[in-house]
Design a protein around this motif. Structure first.
Motif, PDB file in Angstrom:
ATOM      1  N   SER A 129     -58.266  16.806  -7.416  1.00  0.00           N
ATOM      2  CA  SER A 129     -58.775  16.690  -6.092  1.00  0.00           C
ATOM      3  C   SER A 129     -60.315  16.920  -5.441  1.00  0.00           C
ATOM      4  CB  SER A 129     -58.399  17.627  -4.838  1.00  0.00           C
ATOM      5  OG  SER A 129     -58.326  18.889  -5.083  1.00  0.00           O
ATOM      6  N   ILE A 155     -54.053  15.865   3.784  1.00  0.00           N
ATOM      7  CA  ILE A 155     -53.559  17.218   3.822  1.00  0.00           C
ATOM      8  C   ILE A 155     -52.132  16.085   4.286  1.00  0.00           C
ATOM      9  CG2 ILE A 155     -52.479  18.650   2.952  1.00  0.00           C
ATOM     10  CD1 ILE A 155     -54.193  18.319   0.912  1.00  0.00           C
ATOM     11  N   ASP A 167     -46.769  16.992   1.053  1.00  0.00           N
ATOM     12  CA  ASP A 167     -48.282  16.556   2.359  1.00  0.00           C
ATOM     13  C   ASP A 167     -49.601  16.698   0.905  1.00  0.00           C
ATOM     14  OD1 ASP A 167     -48.766  19.625   1.672  1.00  0.00           O
ATOM     15  OD2 ASP A 167     -49.119  19.721   3.633  1.00  0.00           O
ATOM     16  N   ASP A 168     -49.347  17.115  -0.284  1.00  0.00           N
ATOM     17  CA  ASP A 168     -50.509  17.144  -0.966  1.00  0.00           C
ATOM     18  C   ASP A 168     -50.378  16.132  -2.537  1.00  0.00           C
ATOM     19  OD1 ASP A 168     -53.232  16.440  -1.884  1.00  0.00           O
ATOM     20  OD2 ASP A 168     -53.594  19.048  -1.828  1.00  0.00           O
TER      21      ASP A 168
END
Length: 326
Positions: A129, A155, A167-168
């Motif tokens: 990321s 996110i 969510d990621d």
């Protein structure tokens, strides 16, 4: 007695493979005036059948130079062809087409090995990321699949809308690394209409391209959705295993006139995604718990198709038509 019989058969097979087979090849060469490589090239049409026979012949040769010719660097292929012609005492002036055919086969053979290495490198590279390129690709995936729904935050629970688990999305790429993301982005970017349709179906199967009446008529009313992105990563794993096992040689040697590339692999992934989606609907599973069963059945169907040396998994999208027709 049975143990002795098995041992005797094994000894006979070993003797045949090591001695009689070589003697037979020697006799055939004397009778035809052509070595095995010449006979394959002159008697087998271009494509997987020819390339796989050439590959087997080179690997099975008693000459170390011929054995290693299937793993040379692409830049050394022309020199390798010259070495093969010299070793086999073949006059290139009298047999000009042989060199051309061998070169095409070696480009495919060496290219397949290099493609495995390239795919493996992507599979082993984890999603980061902190890497701007990785993040840009992930955001591109969202934009291609949901062009009219802006992502509110990096996110976000919105990722579940395209089939990620949380969510990621970075946590979902652990199994296939960057390869899973590369494939999903390729599908969404180059086959956008189909990718968006598959996504829509995966979310609400009853409200896909079929009307409610058609779904009920076709008895698809019990069809259940699946997580698009997660399935994409899973199908990436399927494509990866087909590649590494050598099963995809049939397809690639038939559609790639020279060395198969990462693009060929990604096009194959798109084909597998589309076909799996249709297969899932046909199977009409009771719930998502049947996913592994459906996937395994689909895997066996593809393997069976690839056993045909004339088989080419014909992608349904325009990007591959020029390659298939060559």
């Amino acid at each position: 007695a049975s143990s002795f019989a098995r041992m005797f058969i094994q000894v006979c097979l070993y003797f045949y493979c090591k001695c009689l087979w070589r003697c037979l090849k020697f006799v055939v060469r004397k009778l035809t005036g052509r070595c095995e490589l010449q006979r394959i090239c002159y008697n087998t049409k271009p494509g997987a059948a020819r390339t796989m026979k050439i590959e087997a012949s080179l690997k099975g040769s008693k000459s170390k130079r011929l054995q290693t010719s299937v793993s040379v660097h692409p830049d050394a292929i022309e020199k390798t062809i010259d070495d093969i012609m010299e070793l086999k005492r073949i006059n290139p002036d009298i047999n000009p087409q042989l060199g051309v055919s061998l070169q095409a086969c070696l480009l495919q053979i060496v290219g397949y090995r290099n493609l495995i290495a390239e795919v493996e490198k992507l599979r082993r590279e984890p999603y980061d990321s902190e890497n701007l390129q990785h993040e840009e690709m992930l955001l591109k995936l969202w934009k291609c699949l949901k062009p009219n729904s802006p992502l509110k935050a990096r996110i976000s629970k919105q990722w579940c809308e395209i089939g990620f688990q949380g969510d990621d999305p970075k946590t979902d790429f652990r199994g296939m690394g960057l390869l899973g993301l590369y494939n999903l982005v390729y599908f969404a970017e180059w086959d956008t209409e189909i990718a968006q349709q598959v996504l829509s179906d995966s979310l609400q199967p009853k409200y896909s391209q079929f009307s409610k009446a058609e779904w009920e008529k076709k008895k698809f009313d019990k069809a259940i959705g699946y997580s698009f992105a997660i399935v994409g990563i899973n199908i990436t794993d399927l494509a990866y295993n087909l590649l590494v096992s050598g099963a995809l040689k049939t397809h690639f040697y038939n559609v790639a006139p020279e060395a198969p590339t990462l693009t060929h692999f990604q096009q194959t992934f798109c084909y597998l995604m589309h076909e799996f989606h249709k297969f899932w609907i046909e199977e009409d599973p009771l719930d998502i718990m049947e996913f592994n069963r459906v996937r395994e059945k689909f895997h066996k169907r593809i393997l069976k198709q690839l056993q045909n040396p004339d088989m080419a998994l014909c992608p349904h999208f325009a990007a591959s038509e020029s390659l298939i027709n060559m």
